[in-house]
Enzyme design. Sequence first.
Site, PDB file in Angstrom:
ATOM      1  CD  GLN A 276      -3.065  -0.336  -0.314  1.00 32.33           C
ATOM      2  OE1 GLN A 276      -2.963   0.982  -0.687  1.00 32.33           O
ATOM      3  NE2 GLN A 276      -3.685  -1.228  -0.841  1.00 32.33           N
ATOM      4  CB  SER A 277       4.236   1.860  -1.385  1.00 34.64           C
ATOM      5  OG  SER A 277       5.184   3.107  -1.593  1.00 34.64           O
TER       6      SER A 277
END
Length: 340
Positions: A79-80
């Site tokens: 989920q960067s």
Amino acid sequence: MSIGTIPRFPLATLPTPLHEAHRLREALGGPERCPRILIKRDDLTGLALGGNKARKLEFLIADALRQGATALITTGAVQSNHARMTAAAARLAGLHCSLVLTTGVEDPPIQGNLLLDHLLQAEVHLVPAPPDKALAVDAAVDETIARVAADLESRGERPYVIPVGGSSPVGALGYVAGTLELVGQLAAAGEAPTRLYYASGSRGTQAGLVLGAKIYSAPYQVYGIAVSGGGADKDARALQNATEAAAMLGIASPVTEADLITDEGYIGEGYGIPTPECLEAIRLLAQTEAIFLDPSYTGKAMAGLIDHVRRGIIKPDETVVFLHTGGVPAIFAHGTRLLE
Ligand SMILES: *Cc1c(COP(=O)(O)O)cnc(C)c1O
């Protein structure tokens, strides 16, 4: 040499607003108990839903183009925000983008930032990682990056590798420029806050913020609230990034270890795992200011700020800046758990 002379590829919508959070202050006990809180809205930088990485990427993309790169490779957790914004920057600069993303589960749901990575047509390579090491720069990640780079080269591409979080000396210049913007806004508004709070991860933001604060004589001290561990290694890296960024500006770095203030008391179980206080902060900001914080970074940073207010570490007669570094798309990977 001034920051203005360093090549920059325009990506962000600047300056971002500085918003006084009156309702939040009331909710935290009013002027008797709570300092004035100014929120620097870097969640509104633009570039595919905003965040602090837009400022770093302006310098990183210019550097990549100067080196004749045709492709970007970067890494982060699944989920960067950094990965999503790098994919967006690649589209705008006409570059290919490969992402090496670590995941604690075999088949991560295509939600939040990962959904946007695919919409932006990034080439996604998943690498398994235990959840508590979601941000670790480990051997499997390095190996995959090397393999992806070799593969791109064999296809005639010239890859430019951006480290996790965009936290290189070039990336750190983003928050030197960001500090110049903020210091100017504060001066124009007649404000002299004593502290700046922000969410600290890979520390490129810290390197830029502390270097910028020294160069432009900011009135505040920079307080990082850590969202992941590894403090000692990260201090060394932040110091090195600040030193090398200063060298690019033609100066000796004025940053010392004493400037690297990082509170590791709000990480909870680990990176990306929201604490109850983080969830409380997310709900409080939504209900008071209609501002969304995220479960991995800004929710924990605000939880730290709120706790420092409640414990009297910050005095009610102070003014503090909260740097909202973005991360909002990650909300949509957590679903209704944020309401619990
Ligand atoms: C990356 C990120 C940070 C941390 O920035 P670093 O430079 O990695 O320390 C903080 N907040 C959000 C929302 C981020 O995406």
